[in-house]
Design a protein around this motif. Sequence first.
Motif, PDB file in Angstrom:
ATOM      1  N   ILE A  86       4.612  -6.684   9.934  1.00  0.00           N
ATOM      2  CA  ILE A  86       3.498  -6.430  10.844  1.00  0.00           C
ATOM      3  C   ILE A  86       2.458  -7.498  10.554  1.00  0.00           C
ATOM      4  N   GLY A  87       2.159  -8.319  11.544  1.00  0.00           N
ATOM      5  CA  GLY A  87       1.151  -9.348  11.356  1.00  0.00           C
ATOM      6  C   GLY A  87       1.479 -10.330  10.243  1.00  0.00           C
ATOM      7  N   GLY A  88       2.764 -10.621  10.043  1.00  0.00           N
ATOM      8  CA  GLY A  88       3.165 -11.579   9.016  1.00  0.00           C
ATOM      9  C   GLY A  88       3.199 -11.018   7.608  1.00  0.00           C
ATOM     10  N   ILE A  89       2.971  -9.710   7.458  1.00  0.00           N
ATOM     11  CA  ILE A  89       2.973  -9.058   6.146  1.00  0.00           C
ATOM     12  C   ILE A  89       4.148  -8.102   6.080  1.00  0.00           C
ATOM     13  N   ASN A  90       4.832  -8.085   4.949  1.00  0.00           N
ATOM     14  CA  ASN A  90       5.995  -7.222   4.782  1.00  0.00           C
ATOM     15  C   ASN A  90       5.554  -5.827   4.358  1.00  0.00           C
ATOM     16  N   PHE A  91       5.971  -4.812   5.098  1.00  0.00           N
ATOM     17  CA  PHE A  91       5.689  -3.411   4.767  1.00  0.00           C
ATOM     18  C   PHE A  91       7.009  -2.694   4.497  1.00  0.00           C
ATOM     19  N   ARG A  92       7.042  -1.879   3.455  1.00  0.00           N
ATOM     20  CA  ARG A  92       8.210  -1.056   3.158  1.00  0.00           C
ATOM     21  C   ARG A  92       7.848   0.392   3.449  1.00  0.00           C
ATOM     22  N   PHE A  93       8.353   0.909   4.562  1.00  0.00           N
ATOM     23  CA  PHE A  93       8.052   2.282   4.973  1.00  0.00           C
ATOM     24  C   PHE A  93       9.042   3.245   4.316  1.00  0.00           C
ATOM     25  N   ILE A  94       8.501   4.336   3.792  1.00  0.00           N
ATOM     26  CA  ILE A  94       9.301   5.297   3.025  1.00  0.00           C
ATOM     27  C   ILE A  94       9.144   6.673   3.652  1.00  0.00           C
ATOM     28  N   ASP A  95      10.220   7.147   4.271  1.00  0.00           N
ATOM     29  CA  ASP A  95      10.259   8.496   4.827  1.00  0.00           C
ATOM     30  C   ASP A  95      10.607   9.461   3.704  1.00  0.00           C
ATOM     31  N   THR A  96       9.833  10.516   3.556  1.00  0.00           N
ATOM     32  CA  THR A  96      10.003  11.424   2.421  1.00  0.00           C
ATOM     33  C   THR A  96      10.358  12.831   2.876  1.00  0.00           C
ATOM     34  N   ALA A  97      10.844  13.618   1.925  1.00  0.00           N
ATOM     35  CA  ALA A  97      11.132  15.035   2.196  1.00  0.00           C
ATOM     36  C   ALA A  97       9.830  15.773   2.495  1.00  0.00           C
ATOM     37  N   GLY A  98       9.903  16.733   3.403  1.00  0.00           N
ATOM     38  CA  GLY A  98       8.718  17.518   3.754  1.00  0.00           C
ATOM     39  C   GLY A  98       8.184  18.296   2.560  1.00  0.00           C
ATOM     40  N   ILE A  99       6.858  18.328   2.431  1.00  0.00           N
ATOM     41  CA  ILE A  99       6.227  19.001   1.295  1.00  0.00           C
ATOM     42  C   ILE A  99       6.061  20.485   1.620  1.00  0.00           C
TER      43      ILE A  99
END
Length: 497
Positions: free
Chosen positions: A269-282
């Motif tokens: 996004i905008g030249g920056i690397n993002f690592r998105f982490i989907d997690t188990a529901g709390i």
Amino acid sequence: MSAATPIHSSDTIIALATPSGIGAIGVIRLSGPEAIAIVNEVFSGKDLSIQKTHTLHFGTIKDGDLVLDEVLVSLFIGPKSYTRENVIEISTHGSAYIIESIIKLLIRKGARPANPGEFTLRAFLNGQLDLSQAEAVADLIASNSQASHQVAMQQMRGGFSHELQHLRDQLIHFASMIELELDFGEEDVEFANREDLKGLIYQINRILHRLIQSFEQGNVMKNGVPVVIAGKPNVGKSTLLNALLNEERAIVSEIAGTTRDTVEDEMMIGGINFRFIDTAGIRETVDIIEAKGVERTHEKIGQAKLIIYLVDPQQDVSEIGSQVEYLRGLGIPFLTVVNKNDLAAPEFVEKVSGIRYQVSGGEPDEVAKPRSQFLPSDLNESDIPLSTFNFQLSTPLFISAKNNEGIDSLKENILRIVNLHAINTDDVLVSNIRHLEALQKTEASLNRVLENIGNPVTSDFLAMDIKQALHYLGEITGQVTTDDLLETIFSKFCIGK
């Protein structure tokens, strides 16, 4: 780097410089005093020993009468080469068999297999690069975003080194004056003006402090931003991950608790690397596997640099407020995002917008102050906090992950919170934790000099702390090294670099 092979060896080394596997071409690299002679012995074409540097030559590689391949040989005669030694690069067809056969042939003729990073190590030992520039070579190879590429290029071109060298030169001048005082100790003379020394140290410490603080941005630009998507079960976390990535990365189901482990993927996004982490529901659960997933969710939240707290309009607003209070207490930047916006009643919107979302009591979106001038030396690079992030919007965002509504706005606000677009990558940014620790130690040594100037101490104590500061600065650029340090740094390189 094997213990049997000295790192200061002048052998001729060989390695595949391109990735392993089948491809259009493969490039085999040799470096050392006998590189030209070894290749010349098996090359059928022009006599390489009498050719000019930086020239290309077409011919064949033969093992006796057997032609292994038609190749293009690139000739670099030292010191006008990457390693400042004689360097040959052989471009072959990308057959694994051809490449292996040629490498084995050249090893029989006198080359030896290179150790990891040995080409760049030789460039450092021969004065082509300093140590921080050599490390930047590895960062450049590993860069996977515009931001990480810019930071590595800036460092490889010597911007960081030049700034450190300027600091060292000034300190060396004062160190030599103090050493002169020690030679005339019985005459009680003062060659190094103490007020001038204090002024210099204040000036250097301002630069050191700026470099230390820049690590927080440099580290993120180099390694990317881990972003955790958290919330109760069935609020649409997996759907949001898929919408952000624009692909079906996570399983989506109406059954609560479908995600029982973390699901991760990266995007720019905008030249920056993002690592998105989907997690188990709390939630509270008696299911052992789901409970383990919830435990991992809390672990990932603690490691995140940014949290997307996802809710839906069917949740109780007081429960959302309690979770926001919990997130505010973590001191980690977070965005509250309301999914399924088509189900949001006006009363819910009014109530959820009335929750205080700022982490601190200042204006919305204010930049947080750095937590500390010094960071613990035992932290891993990924553990460094991003205290310079803009912390919080004053109201939640409303989206529909299923219908892809509001996703672009969410991405814009993620960038706004991270705030890295405001950084000038022409400025010197520190991105290596080894450099950070050396800068911290340098600053601590100079602070001791300041303390001792104000106390009745002899010149030898001042000289000792200044020498210590010079030592730590020299560790960054390689003016002060040990074989163990070089082993650690260059063992992380790929074989052919």
